[in-house]
Design a protein around this motif. Structure first.
Motif, PDB file in Angstrom:
ATOM      1  N   THR A  30       0.848  -1.192   0.000  1.00 54.79           N
ATOM      2  CA  THR A  30       0.000   0.000   0.000  1.00 54.79           C
ATOM      3  C   THR A  30       0.879   1.236   0.000  1.00 54.79           C
ATOM      4  O   THR A  30       1.831   1.326   0.771  1.00 54.79           O
ATOM      5  N   LEU A  31       0.566   2.146  -0.896  1.00 52.80           N
ATOM      6  CA  LEU A  31       1.294   3.412  -0.970  1.00 52.80           C
ATOM      7  C   LEU A  31       0.482   4.499  -0.278  1.00 52.80           C
ATOM      8  O   LEU A  31      -0.690   4.700  -0.597  1.00 52.80           O
ATOM      9  N   ALA A  32       1.121   5.230   0.612  1.00 53.68           N
ATOM     10  CA  ALA A  32       0.527   6.451   1.162  1.00 53.68           C
ATOM     11  C   ALA A  32       1.012   7.608   0.301  1.00 53.68           C
ATOM     12  O   ALA A  32       2.216   7.873   0.222  1.00 53.68           O
ATOM     13  N   ASN A  50      -3.798   0.629  -2.721  1.00 55.04           N
ATOM     14  CA  ASN A  50      -3.313  -0.751  -2.809  1.00 55.04           C
ATOM     15  C   ASN A  50      -2.720  -1.012  -4.184  1.00 55.04           C
ATOM     16  O   ASN A  50      -3.300  -0.635  -5.202  1.00 55.04           O
ATOM     17  N   CYS A  51      -1.562  -1.660  -4.193  1.00 54.71           N
ATOM     18  CA  CYS A  51      -0.855  -1.955  -5.435  1.00 54.71           C
ATOM     19  C   CYS A  51      -0.496  -3.435  -5.494  1.00 54.71           C
ATOM     20  O   CYS A  51      -0.215  -4.062  -4.464  1.00 54.71           O
ATOM     21  N   VAL A  90     -17.719  -8.023  -2.325  1.00 57.67           N
ATOM     22  CA  VAL A  90     -16.808  -6.951  -1.964  1.00 57.67           C
ATOM     23  C   VAL A  90     -16.161  -6.424  -3.244  1.00 57.67           C
ATOM     24  O   VAL A  90     -15.681  -7.218  -4.067  1.00 57.67           O
ATOM     25  N   TYR A  91     -16.175  -5.119  -3.415  1.00 59.48           N
ATOM     26  CA  TYR A  91     -15.607  -4.499  -4.612  1.00 59.48           C
ATOM     27  C   TYR A  91     -14.252  -3.886  -4.278  1.00 59.48           C
ATOM     28  O   TYR A  91     -14.108  -3.200  -3.259  1.00 59.48           O
ATOM     29  N   VAL A  92     -13.298  -4.150  -5.124  1.00 58.24           N
ATOM     30  CA  VAL A  92     -11.923  -3.750  -4.870  1.00 58.24           C
ATOM     31  C   VAL A  92     -11.410  -2.942  -6.052  1.00 58.24           C
ATOM     32  O   VAL A  92     -11.649  -3.304  -7.205  1.00 58.24           O
ATOM     33  N   PHE A 148      -5.222  -8.390  -0.482  1.00 60.86           N
ATOM     34  CA  PHE A 148      -5.067  -7.415   0.592  1.00 60.86           C
ATOM     35  C   PHE A 148      -5.842  -7.796   1.844  1.00 60.86           C
ATOM     36  O   PHE A 148      -5.550  -7.309   2.919  1.00 60.86           O
ATOM     37  N   ALA A 149      -6.818  -8.637   1.668  1.00 61.43           N
ATOM     38  CA  ALA A 149      -7.636  -9.008   2.820  1.00 61.43           C
ATOM     39  C   ALA A 149      -7.246 -10.414   3.263  1.00 61.43           C
ATOM     40  O   ALA A 149      -7.035 -11.295   2.435  1.00 61.43           O
TER      41      ALA A 149
END
Lengths: 164, 164, 164, 164
Positions: A30-32, A50-51, A90-92, A148-149
């Motif tokens: 994950t990039l901030a 999220n990458c 769930v949509y990502v 990611f989950a």
DNA sequence: TTTT
DNA sequence: TTTT
């Protein structure tokens, strides 16, 4: 149908490296990305994006980046959906990186040979031209449908889901 | 901290136009961006990307685009979270458009003055240089915290959330 | 080291298709990209950007685009220099396209099967995933070092100059 | 008409800061962007891309960047032509930066207050949201029509040429 | 669930 | 919840 995303930001935690059943590497992180403007409280907020990156660059990401690293991403936006553990869809939305750019200076330990401190080393070989090919690692880990989950469900991603 | 997204795709449905309590226009729409590659079934899939646009361009979007329209977006990725109706935190990733480009040819009815059919009119005034300013519409509609979900909860977005 | 360019504009003339001595196709064209703002005379100006595309997409460009066509380009900026005919070094900046997107509706002749006129066909297969490979055309033409200038000097580009 | 360029590279020399007759700041610099691939000699080459930035960010560039600095640019491609000193028309392609991102860590001298060495400071205020406005500097310098060439001819750029 |  |  153009779909292009470019980001520069910092990893919010160490990247995670996994392998598909066929041994193809995939890394997630994950990039901030700090916003250039401030909210009405005068605070500068960030977007947390999220990458995903596949194959050889995935292993480079895992080896060279860690929490806090400054990195650039050139990729595309991808949307997916999957069945959550409560049965809801769930949509990502995430960024599939074509290339990841290492923007940190060499660490001080590696910098020892350097005179004027603070210059950057050449980026590690992250480009799209590094002839990515499937690794044949035994695949010590499987990847969930949503990398990611950690929802528990571990439906495998087939190698055919690779974006190239 | 670079954050840039460029898309060309088609609207999956008519855009929705709303107003903040202070009368600032905001339009939302979803772009279907077809992938350039096919999956293992040989089908070409698409990514469905939620977009938000504020102020004058919002009204242009609402007036000139509709389901199926081809459009280009130049903007940035934004992540937000809000409290879902079941109390769970919902994470949202969407594109905040700086400018929206109208890529359809003029419709045949508007084309009447045109000799050789099929050319495109000049894009309508969508650029970031169209001195966007707050409209003072009475605000016939309010905007939910998640403008894409009609979850019922209608926490207002203040005008201060505007990205510029 | 990120280098990304995305353009949508119109071809200022028909694209030119050439072949390297080894038979690799390369197409060149210029995109006119209208600015979103006007100058002090109130005129909307344009930027005229030279583009190069290699291999299969080059042939698609030559076959499907012509003067006036609306097209999208996703690529990178390249600078080169060459010896002009007067011995002076000429510096060139151009866009090397990874993919070119056809944004015109199907022409009226192809549109005959269509009910409601004016929709777009699927983009022709221009993506970076169309397994580009070297054509073995006999190479009816050679390419100058500056494919946009016909300055007379015809120093060949070797196939090794291909960007992938 | 989309026109977007994103670059990360290093300044090839110190930036140059000038002022229009009306006192508007403009900075020019060249970014060396290393290619991700190598040529047939196995060397990694670079593209050298001229960049222009106006107003407040121009002064930030001049104050914070120097030869060798790593920087990110988000802007658009611009083409211009001007009369060269030999009477020939010279064509120029350059990037007009909307924002410039400072990607160097704070220098060791500034880092004194810092515990764990080597982290980056917050980017200096370079964003497009920093309400750029015309400085009223007396204008110690004029700008040529081609700010990268010192060809002698010094046709002034009027303030109306500002891109926003 | 967030980085500096 | 998806466009052509």
């Amino acid at each position: 149908m153009i779909n292009r995303v470019i980001l520069v930001g910092r990893l919010t935690r160490d990247p995670e490296l996994r392998y598909t059943p066929n041994g193809v590497a995939v890394a997630t992180f994950t990039l901030a990305v700090n916003r250039t403007f401030t909210n009405q409280q005068g605070e500068r907020e960030a977007d947390f994006i999220n990458c995903v990156v596949w194959r050889r660059p995935a292993e480079n990401v895992a080896n060279f980046l860690k929490k806090g690293s400054l990195a650039g991403v050139d990729g595309r936006l991808q949307t997916r959906s999957y069945e959550g553990q409560d049965g809801r869809r769930v949509y990502v939305t995430e960024v599939v990186a074509d290339s990841v750019q290492f923007l940190e200076p060499k660490s001080s330990s590696e910098q020892r040979g350097t005179t004027a401190g603070g210059y950057y080393g050449d980026p590690f070989p992250f480009g799209p031209n590094q002839n990515p090919r499937s690794t044949n690692d035994p695949g010590f880990s499987r990847i969930d449908e949503d990398p990611f989950a950690n929802d528990g469900q571990t439906i495998d991603i087939s190698d055919d889901d690779l974006p190239f």
